[in-house]
Design a protein around this motif. Sequence first.
Motif, PDB file in Angstrom:
ATOM      1  N   ASP A  35       0.833  -1.212   0.000  1.00 34.89           N
ATOM      2  CA  ASP A  35       0.000   0.000   0.000  1.00 34.89           C
ATOM      3  C   ASP A  35       0.865   1.258   0.000  1.00 34.89           C
ATOM      4  O   ASP A  35       0.596   2.214  -0.738  1.00 34.89           O
ATOM      5  CB  ASP A  35      -0.938   0.020   1.212  1.00 34.89           C
ATOM      6  N   GLU A  39       0.910   4.223  -2.732  1.00 32.07           N
ATOM      7  CA  GLU A  39       0.659   5.611  -2.301  1.00 32.07           C
ATOM      8  C   GLU A  39       1.810   6.530  -2.725  1.00 32.07           C
ATOM      9  O   GLU A  39       1.580   7.640  -3.207  1.00 32.07           O
ATOM     10  CB  GLU A  39       0.493   5.678  -0.782  1.00 32.07           C
ATOM     11  N   VAL A  46      -4.346   5.535  -0.243  1.00 37.21           N
ATOM     12  CA  VAL A  46      -5.162   4.463  -0.819  1.00 37.21           C
ATOM     13  C   VAL A  46      -6.591   4.956  -0.985  1.00 37.21           C
ATOM     14  O   VAL A  46      -7.229   4.742  -2.024  1.00 37.21           O
ATOM     15  CB  VAL A  46      -5.113   3.185   0.050  1.00 37.21           C
ATOM     16  N   GLU A  62      -1.616  -3.354  -7.606  1.00 39.00           N
ATOM     17  CA  GLU A  62      -1.195  -4.452  -6.733  1.00 39.00           C
ATOM     18  C   GLU A  62      -0.602  -5.593  -7.552  1.00 39.00           C
ATOM     19  O   GLU A  62       0.407  -6.184  -7.150  1.00 39.00           O
ATOM     20  CB  GLU A  62      -2.372  -4.968  -5.898  1.00 39.00           C
ATOM     21  N   GLY A  80      -1.645  -5.328   1.211  1.00 43.13           N
ATOM     22  CA  GLY A  80      -2.969  -4.822   1.532  1.00 43.13           C
ATOM     23  C   GLY A  80      -3.923  -5.988   1.707  1.00 43.13           C
ATOM     24  O   GLY A  80      -3.616  -7.126   1.325  1.00 43.13           O
ATOM     25  N   ARG A 117      -8.959   3.291   5.219  1.00 45.86           N
ATOM     26  CA  ARG A 117      -9.343   2.038   4.569  1.00 45.86           C
ATOM     27  C   ARG A 117     -10.707   2.188   3.905  1.00 45.86           C
ATOM     28  O   ARG A 117     -11.732   2.047   4.556  1.00 45.86           O
ATOM     29  CB  ARG A 117      -9.360   0.915   5.612  1.00 45.86           C
TER      30      ARG A 117
END
Length: 164
Positions: A35, A39, A46, A62, A80, A117
Amino acid sequence: MRMDNIIFIGFMGCGKSTIARVLAVELDRIFLDSDLLIETKFKQSVNEIFKNKGECFFREQEQKLADFFIFCQNACIASGGGFVNVKNLEKIGLSVYLRADFEYLKKRLNKDEIAKRPLFFDEIKAKKLYNERIKIYEDKADVILDIENKSIDELISELKKVVK
């Protein structure tokens, strides 16, 4: 399977980043956080990436990282919560599932942590997602580590028995 990398999988809030970072120091390994890398690349959180570019775009990033991680060595990798769905997870290294009950994870997260999140904003949807992912985490894990009511030191001690 590459056993020189250790990749931590599990639901949001289970401590993947914290444990991977501590274990990396203890074992003198590289620490990587999927993550955080995404970022940094896009100079957005995120949450902002989900909002501005969508979840599908984030999942594509990812997968790119998963393809890269295959070529890494001697790393402790925090993934993540949805990273478990990449197509080549088993090629990255030893997968360690940090397991805990949904209610336990929810209690661990304060409002600021939940705000980071995007898939935890709606608790009902988050619990449904948690239930959908449990079997995936268990199936893809080489090691399952129950984290509830354990200190970081206890968890690291357990991990050191399994990894070198």
